[in-house]
Design an enzyme around this catalytic site. Sequence first.
Site, PDB file in Angstrom:
ATOM      1  N   SER A   1       0.845  -1.200   0.000  1.00  0.00           N
ATOM      2  CA  SER A   1       0.000   0.000   0.000  1.00  0.00           C
ATOM      3  C   SER A   1       0.875   1.243   0.000  1.00  0.00           C
ATOM      4  CB  SER A   1      -0.905   0.015   1.231  1.00  0.00           C
ATOM      5  OG  SER A   1      -1.491   1.289   1.336  1.00  0.00           O
TER       6      SER A   1
ATOM      7  N   HIS B   1      -8.171   1.415  -4.476  1.00  0.00           N
ATOM      8  CA  HIS B   1      -9.166   1.139  -3.430  1.00  0.00           C
ATOM      9  C   HIS B   1      -9.802   2.475  -3.035  1.00  0.00           C
ATOM     10  CE1 HIS B   1      -9.742  -0.338   1.044  1.00  0.00           C
ATOM     11  NE2 HIS B   1     -10.891  -0.103   0.435  1.00  0.00           N
TER      12      HIS B   1
ATOM     13  N   ASP C   1      -6.976  -6.513   3.576  1.00  0.00           N
ATOM     14  CA  ASP C   1      -6.347  -5.195   3.688  1.00  0.00           C
ATOM     15  C   ASP C   1      -6.367  -4.738   5.143  1.00  0.00           C
ATOM     16  OD1 ASP C   1      -5.379  -2.678   3.226  1.00  0.00           O
ATOM     17  OD2 ASP C   1      -6.984  -2.062   1.858  1.00  0.00           O
TER      18      ASP C   1
HETATM   19  C1  DX5 Z   1      -6.638   1.213   5.449  1.00  0.00           C
HETATM   20  C2  DX5 Z   1      -6.059   1.010   4.061  1.00  0.00           C
HETATM   21  C3  DX5 Z   1      -4.969  -0.008   4.027  1.00  0.00           C
HETATM   22  C4  DX5 Z   1      -3.785   0.341   4.800  1.00  0.00           C
HETATM   23  C5  DX5 Z   1      -3.076  -0.914   5.197  1.00  0.00           C
HETATM   24  O1  DX5 Z   1      -7.716   2.057   5.385  1.00  0.00           O
HETATM   25  O2  DX5 Z   1      -7.052   0.572   3.176  1.00  0.00           O
HETATM   26  O3  DX5 Z   1      -4.582  -0.335   2.699  1.00  0.00           O
HETATM   27  O4  DX5 Z   1      -2.922   1.198   4.096  1.00  0.00           O
HETATM   28  O5  DX5 Z   1      -2.068  -0.547   6.014  1.00  0.00           O
HETATM   29  P1  DX5 Z   1      -1.360  -1.519   7.028  1.00  0.00           P
HETATM   30  O6  DX5 Z   1      -0.783  -2.645   6.213  1.00  0.00           O
HETATM   31  O7  DX5 Z   1      -0.343  -0.641   7.656  1.00  0.00           O
HETATM   32  O8  DX5 Z   1      -2.396  -2.027   8.008  1.00  0.00           O
HETATM   33 ZN    ZN Z   2      -6.677  -0.419   0.892  1.00  0.00          ZN
END
Ligand code: DX5
Ligand code: ZN
Length: 219
Positions: free
Chosen positions: A8, A66, A175
Amino acid sequence: MSVLIAPSILAADFGNLQRDIEMINASEADWFHVDVMDGMFVPNISFGMPIMEVLKKHARKPLDVHLMIEKPERYLEAFRDLGAFQITVHYETCPHLHRTLQHIRSLGLKAGVAINPSTSVSVLENIISEADLALIMSVNPGFGGQKFIPFSLEKVGRLKELIITKASPALVQIDGGVNLETGAKLARRGCDVLVAGSFVFGSPDPLATIQELKKTVNQ
Ligand code: DX5
Ligand code: ZN
């Protein structure tokens, strides 16, 4: 099929964005995951078109967008033009989800649908055949670096069953809170795509971390 890794970009260093994009290009990662937040559907604003333009210019892997925004149907063409290969919208933001997914496909893109932690997998029953990807949020959307909600593992299992029952082509994506430990469990449950933000970019050697994650979840 091997389990795919989608770092991400939300967790990247925006002062060194091109460097971080090149790192993903050189890595074993499969997609760029692009988290767009509007400060309305979720309590945070991330980034929008200017960052997408940078990604379009430098990224050499598919851009998986997303959309954590209200009325996402307003921006589907714009993200297609900015290089998205797939757009995922939230069930919670789309009163006419069937139409929205068909709209995404009509633009020549893969269509994804996401559900929040409090939303049951069963709401996807009538729509899963129209989706190329179903995304289970394993944290409440809005911020990177949160703790994985354990119940999400069961949701992955239920979603897999639904996909098989309905003979849907959808991949299962997760995610939020992905690391080596949660990633291995998710892969065992049949998850197809893992999004990882802070685990990758917060590590001392992101390239090696991606390699380790990919190896661990594909054992
Ligand atoms: C949260 C996002 C995720 C996030 C994941 O709202 O959709 O994609 O960036 O981050 P980590 O891997 O740090 O939980
Ligand atoms: Zn995401």
